[in-house]
Design an enzyme around this catalytic site. Structure first.
Site, short mmCIF file in Angstrom:
data_model
loop_
_atom_site.label_atom_id
_atom_site.label_comp_id
_atom_site.label_asym_id
_atom_site.label_seq_id
_atom_site.Cartn_x
_atom_site.Cartn_y
_atom_site.Cartn_z
N LYS A 203 0.85 -1.20 0.00
CA LYS A 203 0.00 0.00 0.00
C LYS A 203 0.88 1.24 0.00
O LYS A 203 1.89 1.29 0.73
CB LYS A 203 -0.89 -0.03 1.25
CG LYS A 203 -1.96 1.06 1.32
CD LYS A 203 -2.80 0.91 2.60
CE LYS A 203 -3.94 1.92 2.66
NZ LYS A 203 -4.76 1.74 3.90
N SER B 277 -9.71 1.71 2.82
CA SER B 277 -8.83 2.50 1.97
C SER B 277 -7.78 1.67 1.23
O SER B 277 -7.21 2.15 0.26
CB SER B 277 -8.12 3.55 2.81
OG SER B 277 -7.27 2.93 3.75
N SER C 202 -9.84 -0.61 7.07
CA SER C 202 -9.26 -0.42 5.74
C SER C 202 -8.56 -1.64 5.14
O SER C 202 -8.19 -1.62 3.97
CB SER C 202 -8.26 0.75 5.76
OG SER C 202 -8.97 1.96 5.73
#
Lengths: 474, 475
Positions: free
Chosen positions: A75, A150, A174
C-alpha cells in the site's frame, strides 16, 4: 495463481525461480493495471534485482526466508527507500523516502519481492479508494464497483492475481472491508503487533499494518514475518513475533464463539445469511456458539470520527510545503502553508482535518475529543466483558457486497457506515480477520468477520481456516 | 534597583535548558552544538512521514536529576502534542508534557536565604533554528529564511517557578543558582550564549499587599544581564502605564538587547490554541522506584550544600568572605581551595586567591594544578613570596602552566635574605628617627610606614610579615 506458500516452496526447491514468479506477476500487472488502476508505481528494476538475488542464493545453497521469491504489493502509505510514496495525495507527489518502513525490511529479509505501490484513499481516509488523487481503483471481480478501501489497491492486486499477497493498513476497517469486497482474507492485527515505523500516519492510536491474501495460511505466514517488537516504534509490543502458521490447522473444537447482534444489525440480508452459515460451519467443527449483544458498539462510529480526525489533524500538519512534497509559493510562510495545503489535499482529507481541529479546540475538547476517549474506554470494557463469555466473536465485515462507483460519494455518512462493523476493533486495539464466505448480490463475495482479544491471532487464523475449509473444501 | 513609591514587582521565570545527552530526545542523532547546519538529522527529527519518536532514557534521567535537586515530586507522566505551525518545527507540533509533568512542585533556596517555589519541571523537545535574512531579522518581512534542524529534537527541560520573585536581583540570583544546579547535576553545560539555557520572564507589578496585576511574558532572555535589565525595564514600563491611567494588557513581549526595551510580540487575543492532546506515538512514562533511587544516589552535592561546607572551613566568615565562597562554588574551584587548606594554607587566603586570582583568570584554569596553586600559596604564607609576587606567579601559571618554583626563579623572585632585609630596615630607622621613636612608644600604625618604605626600596619583593619581624627585634 499459486499461493505465497507454494511459490516460496517451489523457489526454495528449485522447481520454480523468483524471476519466473516475478515475470508472472509483472505480466498480470501489465494485463490489467491500466483498466483497474491498482498500482501507482511498479518498481520493475528493483523487483528484478531482488528476485535475481534470491535465485542466486538458492543456486548457492544459501538459506532463503519463508517468503523467498514471493511478489508482494505494498500500500502506498509505507515508506520504501527511493520509491515514490504518495499516500495517493498530490501533497506528496514526487517524494521519495530516504528510509524503509520496518515491514519492508522484514519482508526483504524473508525473501519477499516488493513489486510496487498500490492505490488507496488519500491518506487512507475512505472506504472505496474513490478518494485517491490518482483516480479510483476498480474491483477486479466487477470493474463497475469499488474494491473497498482504503487499501483498495492492495486488495485489488491480490484479487486480480497480480501478487499472491499484499500489505494494507487498517485504521477503521481499511484492510478487512476491502478484503470482504474483493473476496480475500484480510487481517487487522492487535495494536502493537506490527511496527508502524515507516507507515505514514493517519490516526496513530488506531493504525495497524496487516496482510491480504487468498488463503488463511498465506496471511498467517505474512503476518508472522512482519510482526514482532521493533525498537523504532514505542507502541510496538515488547515481544517477538508469535508463531501463527503453526496454528492454522488447530480447529475450533471446544472454542466458545459469540455471534454479536450489533455486528450484523443493518447489514444486507445476503451478508447476514453468510454470517449465519458461517456460524453453523463453526458449530459443525466443534465450536460452541452463543449469541450476545454489545450495545456499546453503537457508539463506535461517532467516537471514531472524533478520535481519528483529531489525530489526523495533527499528523497531517507536517505537509506544510517547507521540507518535502508539494510547495505552492506565496508571499510569506503562512500564505505558502495555506496555498500548499489547499492545493495538495483532497476534499475528504480537508473535511477530516477540519473535524479533528475543531474537536481538539479550546472550549470544545471536553465535549468532543474528551467524550470520545471516554467512549473508547467503555468500548474496551465492553469487549472485555464479551471475552469473558466467549473466546472469539463473529459478525459481518461490511454491511454489503462491493457497491457501484459514486453510490456513496455524495453522502459522507453513508460512506462512513461501511466501516461500522470494523471500527470497534480498532478503538479497542484488538484483532480481527475477514474471511470470504458465501456470496451475495450479483454473485459478489461476502465477508465474515471473526474478532478476538489482543494477541488472539493464532485462534483467529484457526477459526478462519475452519470457514475456509467449509467453503472451498481444501 | 528599587521601584518608585510602594510599587512591587512580581516575577516568575520559565527556564528552558537543553539536556547534555549524547543523542537527541527521540532519535539517535548527535546532540551537538556547532555542527554544519542540517548534518545531525534523520527521518525522525526531520519529521518525515512515517517516522516515530522513541524516548531517550538518558533525557529522562537528567530530567529526574533536575527534579530531585529542586525537591520536586517525580510522578508518572505523559507526553502531549502542542500543535502550531512554524517552519523550524518539522512536525508542526512539539512533543511536550502538559497536565502530567515528570517533576511537579519543589523549591530552590537562594544564597540570600530566600526561597522560590518550583511549579514544575517538564520534558520537551527543542525546535530547529531559524535565521531570517533581510527585513528586521524576524520572520515577518524577511526576504529569506534558513532553517537548521540540528537542534530539532534536542531534549529540553522547562523549569517553571512560582510568582515568588520580587526584584531583578533576586531573579538573577535564582537563574544563577539554577544554572549552578543544572551544571552540578550534569544536566546542562549552562552555556547561555549558546542557547543551552534560555529564560522567559513573567512580569507584573502591584502596590504591596494588592492582588497580582496583569502579567506580560518577556521571551528569550539569553544572559543574566538581559534578564536583569529586561525585568527592570518591564516593571518600570508597567508602572508608568498604570500611573498614567492606562491598563496592562496580557501579552508576550520581545526584549531588544541593543535598544534595552521590550515591545509587543503578540497579544492574548492573538495567542495560539495549541490543541494539546496525548501523544499517541509514545507510551506513558513511569520511572520505576529502583531507577529513581539509582539517579538519586548518583547525584553530587548541590551548590548550596557545597557553599555551606566550604564556609565551615572559615572561622566566623565575613559577608565578603561568604561572597568569595559563592564565587568559588559557582566556578567549581573547590578542588583548589581544599587542596591548599589541607596542605596548611590559611583558609581565608586560599579562598581569597581562588575567588580573585583564579576567577579572574578562569579561562586558563586548565593550566593550573591544585598542587601548583598550593605550593604558591605556601610560599606566600611563609614569607618567601610577597602577595604581589604570589599573584604574579598565579597569573603566570594560569597563562602558561608550569611549576611555581621555576617561575619564581625565572622572575627573580628570590627571597631577600634576612641580612639584606635587616640592613635595609636599619638604614630606614636611621633615616626616620621620629617615626621610629613613635613606633617604639607603641604606635603600631607606624609599622605600615616602614613596610611601605621597604617595599619601595625593594620594588615589592619584601614580605610584610618579615619586615615587621625585623622591626620588632630592634624595638
Amino acid at each position: 495463481m499459486k499461493t505465497a506458500q507454494q511459490i516460496a516452496r517451489d523457489v526454495r526447491s528449485g522447481e520454480s525461480s523468483a524471476q519466473s514468479e516475478l515475470d508472472a506477476s509483472l505480466a498480470a500487472i501489465r494485463g490489467r493495471n491500466e483498466e483497474l488502476n491498482v498500482f501507482l508505481y511498479v518498481d520493475e528494476a528493483g523487483a528484478r534485482a531482488a528476485a535475481a538475488a534470491i535465485d542466486e542464493k538458492v543456486a548457492k545453497g544459501d538459506a532463503v526466508g519463508p517468503l523467498a521469491g514471493v511478489p508482494i504489493a505494498i500500500k502506498d502509505n509505507m515508506c520504501q527507500v527511493g520509491i515514490p510514496t504518495t499516500c495517493s495525495s498530490k501533497i506528496l507527489e514526487g517524494w521519495r523516502p530516504p528510509y524503509n518502513a520496518t515491514v519492508i525490511d522484514r519482508l526483504v529479509a524473508a525473501g519477499a519481492v516488493p513489486v510496487g505501490k498500490t492505490n488507496l484513499d488519500e491518506f487512507a481516509m475512505g472506504s472505496s479508494t474513490e478518494n485517491s488523487a490518482f483516480g479510483p481503483t476498480r474491483n477486479p471481480l466487477d470493474p463497475s464497483r469499488v474494491p473497498g478501501g482504503s487499501s483498495g489497491g492492495s486488495a485489488a492486486a491480490v484479487a486480480a492475481d497480480m501478487t499472491p499477497i499484499a500489505l494494507g493498513s487498517d485504521t477503521g476497517g481499511s484492510i478487512r472491508q476491502p478484503a470482504a469486497l474483493c473476496g480475500l482474507v484480510g487481517v487487522k492485527p492487535s495494536y502493537g503487533l506490527v511496527s508502524r515505523y515507516g507507515l505514514i500516519a493517519f490516526a496513530s492510536s488506531l493504525d495497524q499494518i496487516g496482510p491480504f491474501s487468498k488463503t488463511v495460511m498465506d496471511s498467517a505466514i505474512l503476518l508472522e514475518t512482519i510482526a514482532g517488537h521493533d525498537p523504532m516504534d514505542s507502541t510496538s509490543l515488547p515481544e517477538p513475533a508469535p508463531s501463527l502458521s503453526a496454528h492454522v490447522e488447530d480447529g475450533v473444537v471446544g472454542k466458545r464463539i459469540a455471534l454479536v447482534r450489533e455486528l450484523i444489525e443493518g447489514a444486507d440480508a445476503d451478508v447476514v445469511a453468510s454470517v449465519n452459515r458461517a456460524v453453523e460451519a463453526l458449530k459443525d467443527a466443534g465450536a460452541s456458539i452463543i449469541e450476545i449483544s454489545i450495545p456499546e458498539l453503537h457508539l463506535g462510529l461517532s467516537a471514531y470520527y472524533l478520535i481519528a480526525p483529531a489525530e489526523a489533524s495533527s499528523n497531517l500538519a507536517r505537509y506544510d510545503g517547507v521540507r518535502f512534497g508539494l510547495r505552492v509559493d506565496a508571499e510569506d510562510v503562512e500564505a505558502m502553508n495555506t496555498a500548499t495545503r489547499t492545493a495538495g489535499f483532497g476534499a475528504e482529507v480537508k473535511r477530516r482535518i477540519m473535524l479533528g481541529t475543531y474537536a481538539l479546540s479550546a472550549g470544545y475538547f471536553d465535549a468532543y475529543y474528551g467524550q470520545a476517549l471516554k467512549v473508547r474506554t467503555q468500548m474496551i470494557n465492553a469487549f472485555q466483558r464479551a471475552y469473558a463469555q466467549a473466546d472469539l466473536l463473529i459478525g459481518a465485515t461490511a454491511p454489503s457486497v462491493a457497491f457501484p462507483f459514486g453510490s456513496k460519494t455524495s453522502n459522507p455518512m453513508a460512506m462512513y457506515l461501511s466501516d461500522v462493523f470494523t471500527i470497534p476493533t480498532n478503538l479497542a486495539g484488538e484483532a480481527a480477520i475477514s474471511v470470504p464466505f458465501g456470496t451475495g448480490e450479483a454473485g459478489l463475495p461476502t465477508g465474515v468477520q471473526l474478532l478476538g482479544p489482543g494477541r488472539s491471532e493464532a485462534q483467529l487464523f484457526a477459526a478462519a481456516r475452519v470457514l475456509e475449509l467449509a467453503e472451498v473444501g481444501s | 534597583m528599587t521601584l518608585p513609591g510602594s510599587w512591587e514587582m512580581v516575577v516568575g521565570l520559565e527556564v528552558h535548558t537543553e539536556l547534555k545527552t549524547a543523542t537527541k530526545m527521540f532519535c539517535g542523532c548527535a546532540n551537538h552544538f556547532g555542527a554544519e547546519p542540517n548534518t545531525n538529522v534523520c527521518p525522525v527529527c526531520l519529521g518525515l512521514p512515517g517516522s516515530l519518536p522513541v524516548l531517550n532514557e538518558r533525557a529522562v534521567e537528567l530530567a529526574m536529576a533536575i527534579g530531585m535537586a529542586l525537591h520536586s515530586r517525580i510522578a508518572p507522566s505523559t507526553f502531549h502534542r502542542k500543535n502550531y505551525f512554524y517552519p523550524d518545527m518539522p512536525k508542526d507540533f512539539q512533543i511536550s508534557q502538559y497536565d502530567l509533568p515528570i517533576n511537579s512542585g519543589g523549591y530552590l533556596d537562594l544564597p540570600d536565604g530566600s526561597r522560590v517555589t518550583i511549579e514544575r519541571a517538564h520534558l520537551e523537545e527543542d525546535t530547529g533554528k531559524s535565521t531570517h535574512l533581510g527585513g528586521s531579522g524576524r520572520i515577518h518581512g524577511a526576504e529569506r529564511s534558513l532553517v537548521d534542524y540540528n537542534r530539532s529534537g534536542v531534549p529540553l527541560v522547562e523549569i517553571v517557578s512560582g510568582p515568588d520573585i520580587r526584584s531583578s536581583a533576586q531573579a538573577r540570583a535564582y537563574a544563577a543558582e539554577l544554572r549552578g544546579i543544572l551544571i552540578a547535576t550534569g544536566a546542562s553545560d549552562g552555556r547561555m550564549e549558546e542557547g543551552s539555557m534560555r529564560i522567559d520572564a513573567n512580569v507584573s507589578v502591584r502596590k504591596s499587599g494588592d492582588p497580582f496585576g496583569t502579567r506580560c511574558e518577556i521571551k528569550n532572555l539569553n544572559s543574566l544581564r538581559s534578564l536583569h535589565r529586561a525585568i527592570d525595564y518591564e516593571a518600570l514600563r508597567q508602572i508608568e502605564v498604570i500611573e498614567e491611567g492606562g491598563v496592562i494588557r496580557q501579552e508576550t513581549r520581545h526584549w531588544d538587547e541593543n535598544l534595552g526595551v521590550t515591545s509587543t510580540m503578540r497579544t492574548k487575543e492573538e495567542a495560539e490554541d495549541y490543541r494539546y492532546f496525548r501523544e499517541p506515538d509514545l507510551v506513558d512514562l513511569a520511572p520505576e522506584q529502583g531507577w529513581q533511587d539509582r539517579i538519586r544516589l548518583s547525584l553530587p552535592a548541590m551548590p548550596a550544600e557545597r557553599r555551606t561546607k566550604l564556609a565551615e572551613r572559615l572561622n566566623a566568615p565575613t559577608p565578603a568572605q561568604l561572597d568569595a565562597v559563592g564565587v568559588v562554588i559557582d566556578l567549581d574551584l573547590e578542588v583548589f581551595v581544599n587542596a591548599a587548606i589541607d596542605a596548611g594554607v590559611d583558609p581565608v587566603l586560599a579562598i581569597a586567591r581562588t575567588a580573585n586570582e583564579l576567577a579572574g583568570g578562569i579561562e586558563g584554569i586548565k593550566n593550573l594544578t591544585p598542587d601548583a596553586f598550593t605550593a604558591t600559596l605556601l610560599m606566600e604564607q611563609s614569607g618567601q613570596l610577597s602577595a604581589t609576587q604570589a599573584k604574579t606567579v598565579l597569573g603566570e601559571l594560569l597563562a602558561h602552566g608550569g611549576e611555581p618554583a621555576g617561575i619564581v626563579a625565572a622572575k627573580g623572585f628570590e627571597q631577600l635574605s634576612s641580612d639584606s632585609l635587616g640592613s635595609t630596615v636599619e638604614s630606614l630607622i636611621a633615616e626616620n628617627p621620629d617615626e621610629w621613636a613613635r613606633y617604639c612608644e607603641g604606635d603600631e600604625k607606624l609599622a605600615q610606614f616602614f613596610i611601605g618604605q621597604v617595599m619601595k626600596l625593594t620594588k615589592g619583593q619584601a614580605n610584610g610579615k618579615a619586615v615587621i619581624a625585623e622591626l620588632q627585634t630592634r624595638r
